[in-house]
Design an enzyme around this catalytic site. Structure first.
Site, PDB file in Angstrom:
ATOM      1  N   GLU A  25     -13.494  17.561 -29.627  1.00 30.25           N
ATOM      2  CA  GLU A  25     -13.343  17.380 -28.184  1.00 30.25           C
ATOM      3  C   GLU A  25     -12.630  18.571 -27.552  1.00 30.25           C
ATOM      4  OE1 GLU A  25     -10.193  15.098 -26.502  1.00 30.25           O
ATOM      5  OE2 GLU A  25      -9.631  14.305 -28.464  1.00 30.25           O
ATOM      6  N   LYS A  86     -10.638  16.649 -16.122  1.00 32.79           N
ATOM      7  CA  LYS A  86     -10.766  15.817 -17.322  1.00 32.79           C
ATOM      8  C   LYS A  86     -11.913  14.841 -17.077  1.00 32.79           C
ATOM      9  CE  LYS A  86      -7.903  12.893 -20.333  1.00 32.79           C
ATOM     10  NZ  LYS A  86      -6.546  12.325 -20.509  1.00 32.79           N
ATOM     11  N   VAL A 106     -12.792  11.405 -25.320  1.00 35.43           N
ATOM     12  CA  VAL A 106     -13.471  10.845 -26.493  1.00 35.43           C
ATOM     13  C   VAL A 106     -14.795  10.214 -26.090  1.00 35.43           C
ATOM     14  CG1 VAL A 106     -13.331   9.020 -28.235  1.00 35.43           C
ATOM     15  CG2 VAL A 106     -11.379  10.528 -27.860  1.00 35.43           C
ATOM     16  N   ASP A 138      -6.656  -2.604 -17.561  1.00 34.10           N
ATOM     17  CA  ASP A 138      -6.671  -1.171 -17.868  1.00 34.10           C
ATOM     18  C   ASP A 138      -7.022  -0.963 -19.341  1.00 34.10           C
ATOM     19  OD1 ASP A 138      -6.359   1.529 -17.919  1.00 34.10           O
ATOM     20  OD2 ASP A 138      -4.296   1.558 -17.181  1.00 34.10           O
ATOM     21  N   SER A 140      -9.356   1.793 -21.915  1.00 36.24           N
ATOM     22  CA  SER A 140     -10.062   3.060 -21.982  1.00 36.24           C
ATOM     23  C   SER A 140     -11.571   2.858 -22.119  1.00 36.24           C
ATOM     24  CB  SER A 140      -9.556   3.872 -23.185  1.00 36.24           C
ATOM     25  OG  SER A 140     -10.367   5.013 -23.394  1.00 36.24           O
ATOM     26  N   ALA A 141     -12.316   3.751 -21.463  1.00 33.97           N
ATOM     27  CA  ALA A 141     -13.782   3.755 -21.609  1.00 33.97           C
ATOM     28  C   ALA A 141     -14.214   4.169 -23.004  1.00 33.97           C
ATOM     29  CB  ALA A 141     -14.399   4.692 -20.571  1.00 33.97           C
ATOM     30  N   ASP A 142     -13.279   4.723 -23.791  1.00 38.61           N
ATOM     31  CA  ASP A 142     -13.631   5.116 -25.163  1.00 38.61           C
ATOM     32  C   ASP A 142     -14.206   3.939 -25.940  1.00 38.61           C
ATOM     33  OD1 ASP A 142     -12.451   7.501 -24.440  1.00 38.61           O
ATOM     34  OD2 ASP A 142     -10.741   7.319 -25.797  1.00 38.61           O
ATOM     35  N   LYS A 159      -2.417   5.989 -29.539  1.00 36.79           N
ATOM     36  CA  LYS A 159      -1.018   6.333 -29.285  1.00 36.79           C
ATOM     37  C   LYS A 159      -0.190   5.064 -29.099  1.00 36.79           C
ATOM     38  CE  LYS A 159      -1.321  11.027 -27.457  1.00 36.79           C
ATOM     39  NZ  LYS A 159      -2.750  11.333 -27.583  1.00 36.79           N
TER      40      LYS A 159
END
Length: 304
Positions: A25, A86, A106, A138, A140-142, A159
């Site tokens: 990435e 980003k 990602v 909330d 992540s779209a990952d 994390k």
């Protein structure tokens, strides 16, 4: 209409020959590390992959062109230019049409890698479910993106600023298989053990390649997630980590930090309160994941 995705000749030729290729990435050097360390880490990763006989496919958007296999000059441009955005997957078409320079997350990197035919991707940490997500939604779209891609992704977990138990629940719901590399302790990125266990352990790149071939043979289209903890002697001291994280969360709450501002606030707090040690750990994590990713690519290509 011309193909909006650029694939470098080196990557295209390697894929056509069945040679091992590893996706990398770009947000780690566009947004994750300070200058000039960001460029050093990016170039070191490429060199580490090549030293193992694998072709690196660093992915980003250069002047509106999503690219799999950035050149040295393109990596340098994204590492040093101002105004680099980003881009998650939803942002890629907009960044392309507007001619922007962008580091890919990602989700975006995984999608573009899969579009090009690259099967293995090494990153630092995954996105996940954020603390308080029961109220904020909330996430992540990952996670949903990787659920629809036939990849192998190597990371050091998510994390520790995220909600790790809820993230593991979401991975199960989304049919994302998680295996620990030589461990059943799920890593917390900065620390080798987040305190949460996973069911399966794998012990070699060859075993991972066998799982991938079986998955593909069964027609299952979802990413195999490899949780690769950094060695315990290189982790952030767990007691220090827990203390700083607790104070970081309290500071964010006291200052009313919320939404997309939360993650950068917490990461900056960790960096300052650990005297930069969290950044050093970030780099160590990435190095380990890149090396393991390259070895998995070799095993999957059948050249091991």
């Amino acid at each position: 209409m011309p193909d909006p995705l650029a694939v470098s000749p080196e990557v295209r030729d390697a894929l056509a020959a069945g040679a091992p290729v590893l996706a990398l990435e770009s947000t780690i050097f566009t947004h994750g590390l300070p200058r000039p360390r960001n460029l050093d880490v990016a170039m070191e990763a490429e060199a580490r992959v090549r030293a193992l006989g694998v072709v690196p496919a660093t992915i980003g958007i250069v002047e509106g062109r999503p690219t799999v296999g950035l050149t040295v000059d393109e990596i340098a441009r994204l590492s040093t230019a101002d105004g680099v955005v980003k881009a998650s997957l939803r942002d890629v078409p907009v960044a392309a049409v507007k001619g922007r320079n962008a580091g890919t997350t990602v989700a975006a990197t995984g999608h573009l890698a899969s579009q090009a035919g690259v099967r293995v991707f090494a990153t630092g940490g995954l996105g996940g479910v954020h603390r308080g997500a029961a109220q904020t939604f909330d996430e992540s779209a990952d996670l949903p993106t990787l659920a629809g891609l036939p990849l192998v992704v190597v990371s050091a977990g998510v994390k520790s600023i995220l909600d790790i138990p809820l993230t593991l629940e979401r991975l199960e719901t989304l049919n994302l298989t998680v295996v620990g590399y030589r461990t059943t302790d799920y890593p917390g990125f900065y620390v080798a053990d987040s305190g949460h266990d996973i069911e399966y352990q794998v012990d070699s790149p060859a075993e991972i390649a066998a799982i991938v071939r079986t998955r593909d043979g069964l027609g299952i289209v979802s990413t195999l997630l490899i949780a690769n903890p950094l060695p315990s002697e290189r982790q952030l001291d767990p007691a220090l980590h827990d203390d700083v994280l607790e104070r970081a969360l309290a500071a964010a709450d006291a200052q009313g930090v919320a939404g997309h501002d939360t993650t950068p606030f917490l990461l900056d707090f960790l960096q300052r309160e650990t005297d930069g040690r969290s950044l050093d750990v970030n780099v160590e994590v990435y190095r380990g994941n890149v090396e393991l990713g390259a070895r998995i690519a070799i095993a999957l290509a059948g050249t091991a």
